[in-house]
Scaffold this motif. Structure first.
Motif, PDB file in Angstrom:
ATOM      1  N   ILE A  22       5.755   4.328   1.336  1.00  0.00           N
ATOM      2  CA  ILE A  22       4.423   4.040   1.866  1.00  0.00           C
ATOM      3  C   ILE A  22       3.702   5.341   2.205  1.00  0.00           C
ATOM      4  O   ILE A  22       2.504   5.510   1.919  1.00  0.00           O
ATOM      5  CB  ILE A  22       4.532   3.127   3.096  1.00  0.00           C
ATOM      6  N   ALA A  23       4.438   6.273   2.828  1.00  0.00           N
ATOM      7  CA  ALA A  23       3.814   7.559   3.170  1.00  0.00           C
ATOM      8  C   ALA A  23       3.477   8.354   1.920  1.00  0.00           C
ATOM      9  O   ALA A  23       2.419   9.006   1.850  1.00  0.00           O
ATOM     10  CB  ALA A  23       4.768   8.343   4.079  1.00  0.00           C
ATOM     11  N   ARG A  24       4.348   8.313   0.918  1.00  0.00           N
ATOM     12  CA  ARG A  24       4.094   9.074  -0.312  1.00  0.00           C
ATOM     13  C   ARG A  24       2.881   8.535  -1.060  1.00  0.00           C
ATOM     14  O   ARG A  24       2.110   9.287  -1.664  1.00  0.00           O
ATOM     15  CB  ARG A  24       5.333   9.029  -1.211  1.00  0.00           C
ATOM     16  N   ASN A  25       2.673   7.229  -1.036  1.00  0.00           N
ATOM     17  CA  ASN A  25       1.529   6.623  -1.718  1.00  0.00           C
ATOM     18  C   ASN A  25       0.272   6.609  -0.858  1.00  0.00           C
ATOM     19  O   ASN A  25      -0.787   6.187  -1.327  1.00  0.00           O
ATOM     20  CB  ASN A  25       1.880   5.197  -2.136  1.00  0.00           C
ATOM     21  N   VAL A  27      -0.655   4.719   1.650  1.00  0.00           N
ATOM     22  CA  VAL A  27      -1.232   3.384   1.832  1.00  0.00           C
ATOM     23  C   VAL A  27      -0.975   2.940   3.260  1.00  0.00           C
ATOM     24  O   VAL A  27      -0.112   3.466   3.962  1.00  0.00           O
ATOM     25  CB  VAL A  27      -0.622   2.371   0.834  1.00  0.00           C
ATOM     26  N   SER A  28      -1.748   1.950   3.685  1.00  0.00           N
ATOM     27  CA  SER A  28      -1.602   1.438   5.048  1.00  0.00           C
ATOM     28  C   SER A  28      -0.366   0.547   5.144  1.00  0.00           C
ATOM     29  O   SER A  28      -0.089  -0.253   4.244  1.00  0.00           O
ATOM     30  CB  SER A  28      -2.842   0.637   5.449  1.00  0.00           C
ATOM     31  N   ILE A  34       2.599  -4.454  -2.683  1.00  0.00           N
ATOM     32  CA  ILE A  34       3.986  -4.830  -2.925  1.00  0.00           C
ATOM     33  C   ILE A  34       4.430  -4.500  -4.344  1.00  0.00           C
ATOM     34  O   ILE A  34       5.532  -3.974  -4.563  1.00  0.00           O
ATOM     35  CB  ILE A  34       4.186  -6.331  -2.633  1.00  0.00           C
ATOM     36  N   ALA A  35       3.599  -4.811  -5.368  1.00  0.00           N
ATOM     37  CA  ALA A  35       4.009  -4.603  -6.760  1.00  0.00           C
ATOM     38  C   ALA A  35       4.326  -3.135  -7.017  1.00  0.00           C
ATOM     39  O   ALA A  35       5.357  -2.791  -7.611  1.00  0.00           O
ATOM     40  CB  ALA A  35       2.911  -5.086  -7.699  1.00  0.00           C
ATOM     41  N   SER A  36       3.434  -2.237  -6.559  1.00  0.00           N
ATOM     42  CA  SER A  36       3.639  -0.810  -6.804  1.00  0.00           C
ATOM     43  C   SER A  36       4.838  -0.280  -6.031  1.00  0.00           C
ATOM     44  O   SER A  36       5.668   0.470  -6.560  1.00  0.00           O
ATOM     45  CB  SER A  36       2.377  -0.035  -6.403  1.00  0.00           C
ATOM     46  N   ILE A  37       4.954  -0.678  -4.761  1.00  0.00           N
ATOM     47  CA  ILE A  37       6.063  -0.203  -3.928  1.00  0.00           C
ATOM     48  C   ILE A  37       7.395  -0.734  -4.456  1.00  0.00           C
ATOM     49  O   ILE A  37       8.405  -0.019  -4.473  1.00  0.00           O
ATOM     50  CB  ILE A  37       5.845  -0.623  -2.465  1.00  0.00           C
ATOM     51  N   LEU A  38       7.415  -1.986  -4.919  1.00  0.00           N
ATOM     52  CA  LEU A  38       8.639  -2.563  -5.456  1.00  0.00           C
ATOM     53  C   LEU A  38       9.110  -1.805  -6.697  1.00  0.00           C
ATOM     54  O   LEU A  38      10.302  -1.534  -6.861  1.00  0.00           O
ATOM     55  CB  LEU A  38       8.420  -4.040  -5.787  1.00  0.00           C
ATOM     56  N   GLU A  39       8.151  -1.446  -7.570  1.00  0.00           N
ATOM     57  CA  GLU A  39       8.506  -0.716  -8.786  1.00  0.00           C
ATOM     58  C   GLU A  39       9.137   0.628  -8.444  1.00  0.00           C
ATOM     59  O   GLU A  39      10.162   1.018  -9.020  1.00  0.00           O
ATOM     60  CB  GLU A  39       7.260  -0.526  -9.647  1.00  0.00           C
TER      61      GLU A  39
END
Length: 240
Positions: A22-25, A27-28, A34-39
């Motif tokens: 979350i910190a690397r991307n 995002v809040s 979810i889709a991006s973080i899951l990948e």
């Protein structure tokens, strides 16, 4: 089949890995894609060098939770119903873990507080000469007398202290019953208080009272009145 082990030295657990992604991307945490973080999460798992099943279980369970959240978000939502965000529970877990992680340095810094502290023993007092007492013989006599008085207070009282309370022979109730009936020879009524006149001991008072109760129980006398005005009347059939 080769044994698989799993090890992610950079992360303490699945929540730690999620916070990193979350910190690397940037995002809040309240609006996780979810889709991006899951990948990205699955990529980290696939690139791990080894697999320890005991450790990997938590990471795989989190992956399953992310897949479940993603599937719920893809389902069509009825317009009339307002459903809770499927990510809400995950957000709460992440926030709680983040708070605990922020407190870790504080507890780490205070873990060894006082470990190397050694209390200073009390300093020895200055050298003193022999203790001298300046007392007169009369002081010793007073102290001995006070000690004897305290010892006497702790010892049981002597037999003389119980004189008049215990030690007298008990008066039989039958004797008092006979005495009461004898007083009825010349009269049919007696004052209750007159029966106790001349009593020489508590035992005699108690025996007299019990004798009155026994005669009343056997219906040989009748009690009339109240208090000091109580009188005893002999039942006519039993009068001698």
């Amino acid at each position: 089949m080769n044994e698989m082990t799993f090890h992610l030295s950079a992360f303490d657990g699945p929540l730690d890995l999620l916070l990193h992604l979350i910190a690397r991307n940037k995002v809040s945490i309240y609006d996780i894609p979810i889709a991006s973080i899951l990948e990205q999460y699955l990529e980290v798992l696939h690139t791990a060098e080894a697999m320890d099943l005991d450790v990997a279980g938590d990471f795989i369970a989190m992956a399953a939770q992310l897949v479940y959240i993603k599937s719920k978000m893809l389902l069509p939502k009825p317009e009339a119903e307002e459903e809770e965000d499927p990510r809400a529970e995950l957000v709460e877990q992440l926030l709680e873990y983040q708070r605990m992680k922020e407190m870790t340095p504080y507890f780490r810094d205070h873990l060894d507080v006082g470990r190397d502290v050694i209390a200073k023993p009390p300093e020895p007092r200055g050298e003193r000469g022999p203790v001298e007492y300046h007392h007169q013989p009369s002081d010793l006599v007073r102290a001995a007398r006070a000690l004897l008085e305290r010892a006497q207070r702790r010892t049981p009282p002597s037999a003389a202290a119980f004189r008049g309370i215990v030690g007298r022979e008990s008066v039989p109730v039958g004797v008092k019953i006979a005495a009461i009936l004898k007083r009825f020879l010349g009269q049919t009524r007696l004052r209750f208080t007159s029966l106790f006149e001349g009593a020489k001991s508590r035992s005699e008072v108690v025996a007299t009272f019990l004798a009155v109760l026994e005669l009343s129980k056997e219906r040989r006398i009748v009690l009339e009145g109240d208090g000091e005005q109580t009188e005893l009347t002999l039942v006519e059939d039993d009068r001698a």
